[in-house]
Design a protein around this motif. Structure first.
Motif, PDB file in Angstrom:
ATOM      1  N   MET A   1     -30.033 -28.872  39.562  1.00  0.00           N
ATOM      2  CA  MET A   1     -29.405 -29.835  40.356  1.00  0.00           C
ATOM      3  C   MET A   1     -27.831 -29.664  40.162  1.00  0.00           C
ATOM      4  SD  MET A   1     -32.071 -33.193  40.190  1.00  0.00           S
ATOM      5  CE  MET A   1     -31.360 -33.719  41.709  1.00  0.00           C
ATOM      6  N   ALA A   2     -27.315 -28.904  39.559  1.00  0.00           N
ATOM      7  CA  ALA A   2     -25.726 -29.145  39.590  1.00  0.00           C
ATOM      8  C   ALA A   2     -25.135 -28.933  40.855  1.00  0.00           C
ATOM      9  CB  ALA A   2     -25.417 -27.908  38.365  1.00  0.00           C
ATOM     10  N   GLN A   3     -25.574 -27.791  41.525  1.00  0.00           N
ATOM     11  CA  GLN A   3     -24.917 -27.709  42.779  1.00  0.00           C
ATOM     12  C   GLN A   3     -24.879 -28.839  43.859  1.00  0.00           C
ATOM     13  OE1 GLN A   3     -22.872 -25.130  43.532  1.00  0.00           O
ATOM     14  NE2 GLN A   3     -22.388 -25.592  45.676  1.00  0.00           N
ATOM     15  N   ALA A   4     -26.018 -29.421  44.060  1.00  0.00           N
ATOM     16  CA  ALA A   4     -26.475 -30.479  44.844  1.00  0.00           C
ATOM     17  C   ALA A   4     -25.882 -31.799  44.386  1.00  0.00           C
ATOM     18  CB  ALA A   4     -28.006 -30.663  44.903  1.00  0.00           C
TER      19      ALA A   4
ATOM     20  N   THR B   1     -21.903 -31.356  45.385  1.00  0.00           N
ATOM     21  CA  THR B   1     -21.653 -31.381  46.709  1.00  0.00           C
ATOM     22  C   THR B   1     -21.791 -32.931  47.010  1.00  0.00           C
ATOM     23  OG1 THR B   1     -22.785 -29.361  47.030  1.00  0.00           O
ATOM     24  CG2 THR B   1     -22.416 -31.000  48.937  1.00  0.00           C
ATOM     25  N   GLN B   2     -22.704 -33.712  46.411  1.00  0.00           N
ATOM     26  CA  GLN B   2     -22.604 -35.341  46.702  1.00  0.00           C
ATOM     27  C   GLN B   2     -21.187 -35.903  46.239  1.00  0.00           C
ATOM     28  OE1 GLN B   2     -25.747 -37.469  44.441  1.00  0.00           O
ATOM     29  NE2 GLN B   2     -25.127 -39.355  45.570  1.00  0.00           N
ATOM     30  N   ARG B   3     -20.780 -35.357  45.089  1.00  0.00           N
ATOM     31  CA  ARG B   3     -19.588 -35.900  44.390  1.00  0.00           C
ATOM     32  C   ARG B   3     -18.440 -35.681  45.340  1.00  0.00           C
ATOM     33  NH1 ARG B   3     -21.145 -33.484  39.845  1.00  0.00           N
ATOM     34  NH2 ARG B   3     -18.969 -32.410  39.430  1.00  0.00           N
ATOM     35  N   LEU B   4     -18.351 -34.383  45.993  1.00  0.00           N
ATOM     36  CA  LEU B   4     -17.220 -34.121  46.775  1.00  0.00           C
ATOM     37  C   LEU B   4     -16.760 -34.856  47.821  1.00  0.00           C
ATOM     38  CD1 LEU B   4     -17.934 -30.357  47.648  1.00  0.00           C
ATOM     39  CD2 LEU B   4     -16.228 -31.411  45.960  1.00  0.00           C
ATOM     40  N   MET B   5     -17.743 -36.015  48.335  1.00  0.00           N
ATOM     41  CA  MET B   5     -17.452 -36.902  49.528  1.00  0.00           C
ATOM     42  C   MET B   5     -17.071 -38.192  48.819  1.00  0.00           C
ATOM     43  SD  MET B   5     -17.457 -35.063  52.112  1.00  0.00           S
ATOM     44  CE  MET B   5     -17.141 -36.325  53.184  1.00  0.00           C
ATOM     45  N   LYS B   6     -16.155 -38.845  48.816  1.00  0.00           N
ATOM     46  CA  LYS B   6     -15.550 -39.949  48.386  1.00  0.00           C
ATOM     47  C   LYS B   6     -15.737 -41.349  49.123  1.00  0.00           C
ATOM     48  CE  LYS B   6     -14.000 -37.020  45.599  1.00  0.00           C
ATOM     49  NZ  LYS B   6     -14.924 -36.377  44.282  1.00  0.00           N
TER      50      LYS B   6
ATOM     51  N   SER C   1     -10.539 -30.201  44.013  1.00  0.00           N
ATOM     52  CA  SER C   1     -10.910 -31.767  44.423  1.00  0.00           C
ATOM     53  C   SER C   1     -10.511 -32.677  43.189  1.00  0.00           C
ATOM     54  CB  SER C   1     -12.319 -31.583  44.398  1.00  0.00           C
ATOM     55  OG  SER C   1     -12.908 -32.983  44.768  1.00  0.00           O
ATOM     56  N   PHE C   2     -10.535 -33.868  43.418  1.00  0.00           N
ATOM     57  CA  PHE C   2     -10.307 -34.991  42.527  1.00  0.00           C
ATOM     58  C   PHE C   2     -11.482 -36.016  42.601  1.00  0.00           C
ATOM     59  CE2 PHE C   2      -6.241 -33.417  42.522  1.00  0.00           C
ATOM     60  CZ  PHE C   2      -5.650 -33.750  41.021  1.00  0.00           C
ATOM     61  N   GLY C   3     -11.818 -36.473  41.301  1.00  0.00           N
ATOM     62  CA  GLY C   3     -12.914 -37.232  41.251  1.00  0.00           C
ATOM     63  C   GLY C   3     -13.044 -37.635  39.945  1.00  0.00           C
ATOM     64  N   VAL C   4     -14.458 -37.579  39.411  1.00  0.00           N
ATOM     65  CA  VAL C   4     -14.906 -37.762  38.048  1.00  0.00           C
ATOM     66  C   VAL C   4     -14.390 -36.397  37.388  1.00  0.00           C
ATOM     67  CG1 VAL C   4     -16.672 -38.750  36.353  1.00  0.00           C
ATOM     68  CG2 VAL C   4     -16.783 -39.346  38.628  1.00  0.00           C
ATOM     69  N   LEU C   5     -13.692 -36.260  36.914  1.00  0.00           N
ATOM     70  CA  LEU C   5     -13.286 -35.148  36.166  1.00  0.00           C
ATOM     71  C   LEU C   5     -12.155 -35.224  35.253  1.00  0.00           C
ATOM     72  CD1 LEU C   5     -11.342 -32.417  38.393  1.00  0.00           C
ATOM     73  CD2 LEU C   5     -12.001 -34.845  39.472  1.00  0.00           C
ATOM     74  N   SER C   6     -12.021 -34.290  34.332  1.00  0.00           N
ATOM     75  CA  SER C   6     -10.582 -34.376  33.466  1.00  0.00           C
ATOM     76  C   SER C   6     -10.308 -32.886  32.724  1.00  0.00           C
ATOM     77  CB  SER C   6     -10.804 -35.267  32.317  1.00  0.00           C
ATOM     78  OG  SER C   6     -11.363 -34.816  31.163  1.00  0.00           O
TER      79      SER C   6
ATOM     80  N   TYR D   1     -11.572 -31.850  29.982  1.00  0.00           N
ATOM     81  CA  TYR D   1     -12.303 -31.386  29.097  1.00  0.00           C
ATOM     82  C   TYR D   1     -13.698 -31.532  29.674  1.00  0.00           C
ATOM     83  CZ  TYR D   1     -12.429 -35.952  27.241  1.00  0.00           C
ATOM     84  OH  TYR D   1     -12.523 -37.577  27.012  1.00  0.00           O
ATOM     85  N   TYR D   2     -14.051 -32.237  30.971  1.00  0.00           N
ATOM     86  CA  TYR D   2     -15.270 -32.197  31.725  1.00  0.00           C
ATOM     87  C   TYR D   2     -15.028 -32.448  32.998  1.00  0.00           C
ATOM     88  CZ  TYR D   2     -14.319 -37.149  32.313  1.00  0.00           C
ATOM     89  OH  TYR D   2     -13.700 -38.407  32.773  1.00  0.00           O
ATOM     90  N   GLY D   3     -16.123 -31.806  33.774  1.00  0.00           N
ATOM     91  CA  GLY D   3     -16.120 -32.050  35.465  1.00  0.00           C
ATOM     92  C   GLY D   3     -15.528 -30.867  35.878  1.00  0.00           C
ATOM     93  N   ARG D   4     -15.932 -30.635  37.080  1.00  0.00           N
ATOM     94  CA  ARG D   4     -15.454 -29.662  37.855  1.00  0.00           C
ATOM     95  C   ARG D   4     -16.022 -29.640  39.355  1.00  0.00           C
ATOM     96  NH1 ARG D   4     -10.126 -28.129  37.990  1.00  0.00           N
ATOM     97  NH2 ARG D   4      -9.700 -26.245  38.972  1.00  0.00           N
ATOM     98  N   GLU D   5     -15.379 -29.743  40.299  1.00  0.00           N
ATOM     99  CA  GLU D   5     -16.089 -29.835  41.750  1.00  0.00           C
ATOM    100  C   GLU D   5     -15.531 -28.646  42.448  1.00  0.00           C
ATOM    101  OE1 GLU D   5     -14.906 -33.684  43.353  1.00  0.00           O
ATOM    102  OE2 GLU D   5     -16.273 -34.788  41.836  1.00  0.00           O
TER     103      GLU D   5
END
Length: 405
Positions: free
Chosen positions: A150-153, A156-161, A327-332, A334-338
């Motif tokens: 489910m990583a890709q799906a 993709t959900q997280r891309l829309m803020k 992209s920006f969102g839940v990332l830093s 050392y974790y996360g990447r959209e």
């Protein structure tokens, strides 16, 4: 107490729920979107292991320290799985239920997950995060009927803020500006990189604590580089002493409840030589062009091609360091990447209203050449109905960022 009296897992709901980064309605909406994805793919139980997806769906940002953490979502449940060392904190800082696993025997983590998922489910997982060791354990403890990546799906959900996310990102951009101004005040010949970096970090943390009194505070940082150290975007801070004429790279990164924002600027100490100024102005031209290109209906690859053309026309494309934004969102750091929303030649994602993306061209001129160093400007932009809104307000360019003593 005998071994048989020790639980493999238990619910340690110590204290009451605290204010999360977002409302219950926001988390319910995210989970509804996730469950729609699960329905489309036949997943009956989703197991998330990454910091970014766990934080996105329930608000809890874990500190692993060598221990596994998880979030299990079914059609009726949302349950974080946390290590005993964190006691009741994961319960207090998550939306939904929480199960604490103990370390009195190996694989109690999977015992706790199995108590929610059961046997023979169609299990969703993150193929870009789950290790081979944990995937083997998942098969052993859950005996899934099937596994679905489910990583890709979910990315993709997280891309829309959502509007709530955009409000938090705006606040982060404002905090980054606060750090930028503090850094400018601290820059002078004779200061060390680390001294300047600490000034920016401290200013941002104090600002965030004032603006978000109910938040948890961690991971805000600064990369401040000078001279040769500016050649890479992620070079660490050192004790190098700033000298007159040095090229500088200002990079502030406030973290608010798992959401990272950034400000990045080229600067010079007291004076800038003609060769450096020419490169700096060329990169600014690329930056301004790139920001104009960010609008709905345009693909990441098309934006990249437009900025590439400018650099190629000026015979500078060979000095480009990386893609032009993300992209920006839940990332830093050392974790996360959209990764589906990066300004690169191989990304065909089309920009849509509600996405948030940076424009950050960088060129690096090798040591030994006139104007040597790394040049980078970075702004954060919200894609709107007919263009974009720039939420970074710290100025760029020589007029403001040649810092006098």
């Amino acid at each position: 107490m005998t071994q048989t009296q020790r639980p493999d897992f238990h619910r340690f709901h110590n204290g009451s729920k605290v204010a999360l980064p977002f409302s219950d309605a926001e988390y319910e909406a995210r989970l509804a979107g996730l469950r729609a994805i699960m329905g489309e793919t036949g997943v009956t139980a989703a197991i998330f292991t990454s910091m970014h997806n766990i934080a996105y769906y329930c608000g809890f940002l874990y500190c692993a320290f060598g221990r596994p953490y998880g979030l299990v979502v079914t059609d009726t449940e949302c349950v974080t799985i946390s290590a005993g060392i964190d006691a009741g904190q994961p319960w207090r800082r998550s939306f939904g239920d929480n199960i604490t696993y103990t370390d009195w025997q190996r694989n109690n983590y999977w015992c706790a997950i199995a108590s929610v998922v059961g046997q023979g489910a169609v299990v969703g997982y993150e193929g870009d995060h789950m290790s081979l060791v944990q995937a083997t354990a998942m098969d052993s403890f859950l005996n899934p009927a099937a596994r679905v990546d489910m990583a890709q799906a979910t990315m993709t959900q997280r891309l829309m803020k959502s509007p709530a996310e955009i409000m938090l990102i705006r606040a982060g951009a404002a905090a980054a500006d606060v750090g930028g101004y503090a850094i400018k005040e601290a820059v002078c010949a004779g200061a060390r990189e680390i001294d300047v970096a600490m000034a920016g970090r401290d200013a941002m943390e104090a600002h965030i604590a004032r603006e978000f009194p109910d938040a948890e505070y961690r991971d805000t940082w600064v990369w401040f580089q000078s001279g040769l150290n500016t050649d890479g975007a992620h070079n660490p801070v050192t004790g190098r002493v700033l000298q007159r004429g040095d090229i500088l790279s200002l990079n502030t990164f406030p973290m608010i409840s798992g959401y990272y924002t950034a400000l990045e600027r080229t600067m010079f100490v007291e004076t800038v030589d003609p060769a450096s100024l020419a490169y700096w102005e060329a990169n600014i031209a690329a930056h301004e062009l790139g920001m104009r290109l960010l609008k709905p209906g345009v693909s990441c690859a098309e934006v990249t091609a437009g900025v590439n053309a400018l650099f190629e026309e000026r015979d500078l494309l060979q000095y480009r360091s990386f893609g032009y934004g993300h992209s920006f969102g839940v990332l830093s750091h050392y974790y996360g990447r959209e990764a589906g929303l990066e300004l690169r030649e191989d990304i065909d994602t089309v920009l849509e209203q509600g996405m948030v993306i940076s424009m950050e061209p960088m060129i690096t001129i090798p040591e030994g050449q006139p104007g040597a160093g790394g040049y980078r400007e970075h702004d954060i932009l919200i894609i709107t109905e007919d263009g974009n809104e720039n939420i970074t307000h710290y100025p760029y360019g020589p007029e403001f960022n040649v810092v006098a003593a």
